[in-house]
Design an enzyme around this catalytic site. Structure first.
Site, mmCIF file in Angstrom:
data_model
loop_
_atom_site.group_PDB
_atom_site.id
_atom_site.type_symbol
_atom_site.label_atom_id
_atom_site.label_comp_id
_atom_site.label_asym_id
_atom_site.label_seq_id
_atom_site.Cartn_x
_atom_site.Cartn_y
_atom_site.Cartn_z
ATOM 1 N N LYS A 175 1.065 -1.388 -0.255
ATOM 2 C CA LYS A 175 -0.168 -0.125 0.181
ATOM 3 C C LYS A 175 0.166 1.140 0.140
ATOM 4 O O LYS A 175 0.681 2.428 -0.892
ATOM 5 C CB LYS A 175 -0.769 -0.015 1.156
ATOM 6 C CG LYS A 175 -1.989 1.644 1.242
ATOM 7 C CD LYS A 175 -2.201 0.874 3.584
ATOM 8 C CE LYS A 175 -1.388 1.852 4.130
ATOM 9 N NZ LYS A 175 -1.456 1.759 5.202
ATOM 10 N N THR A 176 2.054 1.360 0.592
ATOM 11 C CA THR A 176 2.675 2.567 1.234
ATOM 12 C C THR A 176 3.713 2.118 -0.180
ATOM 13 O O THR A 176 4.176 3.778 -0.624
ATOM 14 C CB THR A 176 4.047 2.282 1.828
ATOM 15 O OG1 THR A 176 3.201 2.544 3.299
ATOM 16 C CG2 THR A 176 4.424 3.841 2.152
ATOM 17 N N ASP A 225 -5.207 8.067 3.163
ATOM 18 C CA ASP A 225 -4.496 6.535 3.322
ATOM 19 C C ASP A 225 -5.417 6.383 4.975
ATOM 20 O O ASP A 225 -6.006 7.206 5.534
ATOM 21 C CB ASP A 225 -3.182 7.157 4.641
ATOM 22 C CG ASP A 225 -2.582 5.821 4.051
ATOM 23 O OD1 ASP A 225 -3.088 3.991 4.248
ATOM 24 O OD2 ASP A 225 -1.473 5.355 5.399
ATOM 25 N N GLU A 226 -5.398 4.883 4.953
ATOM 26 C CA GLU A 226 -6.467 4.503 6.142
ATOM 27 C C GLU A 226 -7.505 4.745 6.301
ATOM 28 O O GLU A 226 -8.213 5.833 7.378
ATOM 29 C CB GLU A 226 -4.909 4.202 7.262
ATOM 30 C CG GLU A 226 -4.034 3.623 7.341
ATOM 31 C CD GLU A 226 -3.893 2.269 7.572
ATOM 32 O OE1 GLU A 226 -4.439 1.688 7.412
ATOM 33 O OE2 GLU A 226 -2.783 2.115 7.652
ATOM 34 N N GLN A 249 -9.148 -3.870 8.663
ATOM 35 C CA GLN A 249 -8.430 -3.761 9.503
ATOM 36 C C GLN A 249 -9.204 -2.754 9.595
ATOM 37 O O GLN A 249 -8.462 -1.816 10.464
ATOM 38 C CB GLN A 249 -7.074 -3.172 8.288
ATOM 39 C CG GLN A 249 -6.568 -4.118 8.172
ATOM 40 C CD GLN A 249 -4.799 -4.223 7.796
ATOM 41 O OE1 GLN A 249 -4.029 -4.161 8.796
ATOM 42 N NE2 GLN A 249 -4.904 -4.884 6.516
ATOM 43 N N ARG A 267 -0.137 -9.821 10.926
ATOM 44 C CA ARG A 267 1.211 -9.103 11.603
ATOM 45 C C ARG A 267 2.453 -10.057 11.083
ATOM 46 O O ARG A 267 3.609 -9.868 11.457
ATOM 47 C CB ARG A 267 0.869 -9.098 12.780
ATOM 48 C CG ARG A 267 0.468 -7.891 12.995
ATOM 49 C CD ARG A 267 0.087 -6.234 12.909
ATOM 50 N NE ARG A 267 -0.915 -6.978 11.374
ATOM 51 C CZ ARG A 267 -0.735 -6.421 10.149
ATOM 52 N NH1 ARG A 267 0.339 -5.665 10.143
ATOM 53 N NH2 ARG A 267 -2.033 -6.394 9.918
#
Length: 754
Positions: free
Chosen positions: A32-33, A223-224, A254, A607
């Protein structure tokens, strides 16, 4: 255009689609980043002025990392992008436009402590009960109102809100909110929530200002996006209304911050807000093995309210997820600590490759103790070490004072906590009297009537009498009974119980966990002395850490699942997978709450890169009573093909369609899927009580050898599998038929050789 070469088709499509509304659904570990940074770089490469680009994040760390990556592609032009957290970006705008809403440009920003301090002052002035009108609760109520764009005036006019406050016994919350807002305004100050609330006010009441920023920010990226609240959503929607070049990035799977006001509907409804939106799904997980990704998919598939996507991995298949069952939280900690040492050795890993994730901070106690006993270095994230937390230190200070009333640091810490009318001036008078007469502070307390007068003298004498009563109890009661008596009669337990904020609940759980630890300590069979004073000694030795530790040291990471979001580790342990703990008992009232808990589990699982361990305990202490625990319903949702059970089910296996025989035995044995299990109190960690052989008498174990069969009065029959140490401290590892493996000191074990 080299930066586009390393992107997969979905990533590249998201980067190159620069015009119109875009939604990027980014699964865990999907790069994503990289997509966000390359998309911004691509805009600049295509001639867009960086001053016309607004990128909003949720952490300063994320913004810093993105800017650095963009600079590698476009150079120093990246410095001109409007990029940062919601609060930092809109604080910058408010600095420029503050006078339009009656604030000075150099307005002060109150942090949480400033806010609570001001609220406490207001509560005192209004002569309100600070237990009923707890500052944390009041702060949370005001924060929630602001995040929903409810002003003090609207709050006080809303009959439904006022009726709710009256029903909760806090009818003056509206008045407090009004006074608080007036005080902030008079002081030229805004709190964190104001930075968003006042931005909405600015854009709503000043169309020309809205027009200015709508035309400045021709391209918006968020973002998010799944973590945005109503206030943030409205700001973004207003700013993007002219050009509609808005790109939101996020993963509904998430979304785990509803308790902070995040609204998952913002991302779920994005396609309704922008019918012509282009949707790109980043579904390839580059982080985790196929086994972990498949397990995560099997979990989140149970949520009804979600965006459809098919996350996959082209990485190696990887190992199955190991599921361990412990008979107590202490044994769970031991299992995890031993597994870390074993994995580290077998796979040539370092400690920082490991993370232990839990649902609540209180769970760290048993894990910390287990790691320390095996000399495994660790670092606690998202909070202080268990025994360094304020509420723990407060109660332990009462314990210290009970056994040593001359402990001045403990005395000064708790003499007015919970508040009992002994202010700073009174304490200063007592300390001056002690210094002038060369007395100990405790000796002065006993003669407070000759130094103080009125209520102050009475309050001090009452405090001294209370401590003396604790000393009398400690002489005749067990460690746990003494600790519980002090927690209750000091007023500390009541004070924490009445604080219903998120922080208050966490502190209350931590005190409960400390008392659980004392209960287990008092029942240990390998200790001859088990008084509360001995427990304090153990804690003091346990927590005497070196304060100059290297922050970059090789350590295992311990944190809540919430704190782990955005991080990744080679090997992850998820502990405490039990009903009423995870999912939380507070999250079983509605489907939306349960689905958020499931998303939290999904975040925890994803994770892990290479290896995932999951564990649960069949019993935990709660307020000194041992409670049977049921495995979490979420365990039942994991794909059976992804699991390796680290124990043998006690129920005979039967083959049933769709599941392995072992899985179905495990499922029947533990009754995974009961929606609201009843907690059954018991006094033993055994699944059923062992009845000792008639005439049971401990044997002389000086000749005990590996392989011998033995009987324990409580644990039943077992076989000795290992002996270690030297006399008189030989430790035996015994596999009991009903309990599994346990370690016992022979000098205390009371075993009968069969």
């Amino acid at each position: 255009m080299d930066y586009l070469a390393g992107l997969n088709p979905s990533q590249r499509g998201a980067v190159e689609q620069t015009q119109g509304p875009v939604m990027i659904v980014a699964g865990a570990g999907s790069g994503k980043t990289r997509v966000i940074t390359y998309r911004v770089a691509h805009l600049i490469r295509q001639g867009v002025d960086p001053f016309n680009i607004l990128v909003l994040t949720f952490t300063n760390k994320a913004a810093k990392e993105m800017r650095e990556r963009i600079m590698k592609v476009v150079g120093s032009e990246a410095k001109n992008i409007w990029m940062g957290t919601f609060h930092s970006v809109f604080a910058r705008i408010l600095r420029s436009e503050a006078e339009l809403i009656g604030y000075p440009r150099n307005f002060t920003i109150y942090d949480t402590d400033d806010t609570k301090s001001l609220l406490r002052a207001i509560l005192r002035e209004m002569n309100l009960d600070d237990k009923l009108y707890n500052a944390n609760h009041v702060y949370g109520r005001i924060s929630s109102a602001k995040n929903n764009l409810i002003s003090p005036q609207e709050y006080n006019k809303n009959e439904a809100i006022m009726a709710e406050d009256r029903a909760n016994g806090r009818p003056q919350l509206g008045e407090i909110y009004m006074t608080y807002a007036q005080r902030c305004y008079r002081a030229g100050a805004m709190d964190f929530d104001d930075l968003l609330f006042k931005t909405n006010v600015l854009l709503n009441k000043h169309p020309d200002t809205l027009h200015k920023y709508q035309h400045q920010f021709k391209y918006l990226m968020v973002d998010e996006y799944q973590d945005t609240n109503f206030s943030q959503y409205l700001i973004v929607k207003r700013l993007a209304a002219v050009h509609e070049n808005i790109c939101v990035v996020g993963d509904d799977a998430q979304s785990i911050y509803a308790f902070r006001g995040a609204n998952i509907q913002n991302i779920l409804n994005f396609q309704k807000d922008y019918p012509d939106v282009q949707v790109f799904k980043l579904e390839q997980n580059y982080r985790s093995t196929k086994m972990i990704v498949n397990a995560a998919n099997s979990i989140i598939a149970n949520n009804k309210n979600q965006l459809e996507k098919n996350v996959f991995s082209d990485n190696e298949d990887g190992e199955k997820i190991k599921v361990s069952r412990a008979f107590s939280d202490n044994e769970e900690g031991k299992i995890v600590a031993e597994a870390i040492l074993q994995e580290k050795s077998l796979k040539s890993l370092v400690y920082k490759d490991f993370a232990i994730l839990y649902r609540t901070n209180a769970q760290s106690r048993s894990l910390e103790e287990a790691l320390r006993k095996l000399n495994v270095p660790y670092k606690l994230y998202g909070g202080t070490s268990f025994y360094q937390r304020k509420e723990i230190k407060d109660l332990i200070s009462y314990f210290r004072l009970t056994f040593n009333p001359n402990d001045e640091e403990a005395l000064k810490r708790v003499i007015n906590y919970p508040r009992r009318g002994i202010g700073d001036t009174t304490i200063e008078k007592l300390m001056v009297a002690a210094d002038q007469n060369n007395y100990r502070l405790w000796d002065v307390l006993a003669n407070a009537g000759s130094i103080l007068d009125g209520r102050s003298a009475t309050a001090v004498v009452n405090f001294a009498t209370m401590i003396q009563s604790f000393q009398a109890v400690a002489k005749n009661q067990s460690a746990f009974d003494t600790a519980m008596h002090i927690a209750q009669h000091s007023g500390l337990l009541k004070s924490l119980y009445e604080d219903k904020s998120v922080e208050g609940l966490s502190r209350y759980e931590n005190i409960q966990e400390l008392l659980n630890g004392i209960k287990e300590f008092s029942e240990r069979e390998d200790l001859e002395e088990k008084g509360l004073d001995i427990f304090l000694q153990d804690v003091a030795l346990l927590t005497n850490d070196d304060k100059d530790k290297d922050p970059n040291a090789d350590t295992v990471s311990l944190m809540t699942i919430h704190a782990s979001k955005g991080l990744e580790f080679n090997t992850v342990f998820i502990v405490g997978m039990e009903e009423n703990l995870f999912p939380s008992q507070l999250s079983l009232n509605s489907r939306s709450e349960l689905e958020e808990e499931r998303r939290l589990f999904y975040v925890a699982v994803t994770r892990a890169e290479k290896k995932l361990h999951i564990s649960y305990a069949t019993s935990r202490y709660r307020w000194g009573s041992l409670n049977n625990c049921e495995p979490s319903r979420f365990l039942d949702e994991l794909a059976p093909a992804c699991l390796e059970l680290d124990f043998k089910p006690r129920v005979p296996a039967q083959q049933e369609s769709g599941f392995s025989s072992e899985r179905m035995a495990w499922q029947r044995e533990e009754s995974f899927s009961k929606p609201k299990p009843k907690i059954v109190k018991t006094t033993s960690i055994l699944p059923k009580a062992h009845v000792p052989t008639a005439g049971f008498a401990p044997s002389d174990t000086s000749g005990l050898q590996v392989g011998m069969e033995v009987e324990h009065e409580r644990f039943g029959f077992g076989k000795v599998v290992n002996l270690e140490g030297n006399r008189p401290d030989i430790k035996a590892t015994i596999f009991f038929k009903e309990l599994g493996q346990k370690q016992l000191l022979l000098k205390f074990a009371k075993l009968r050789i069969v």
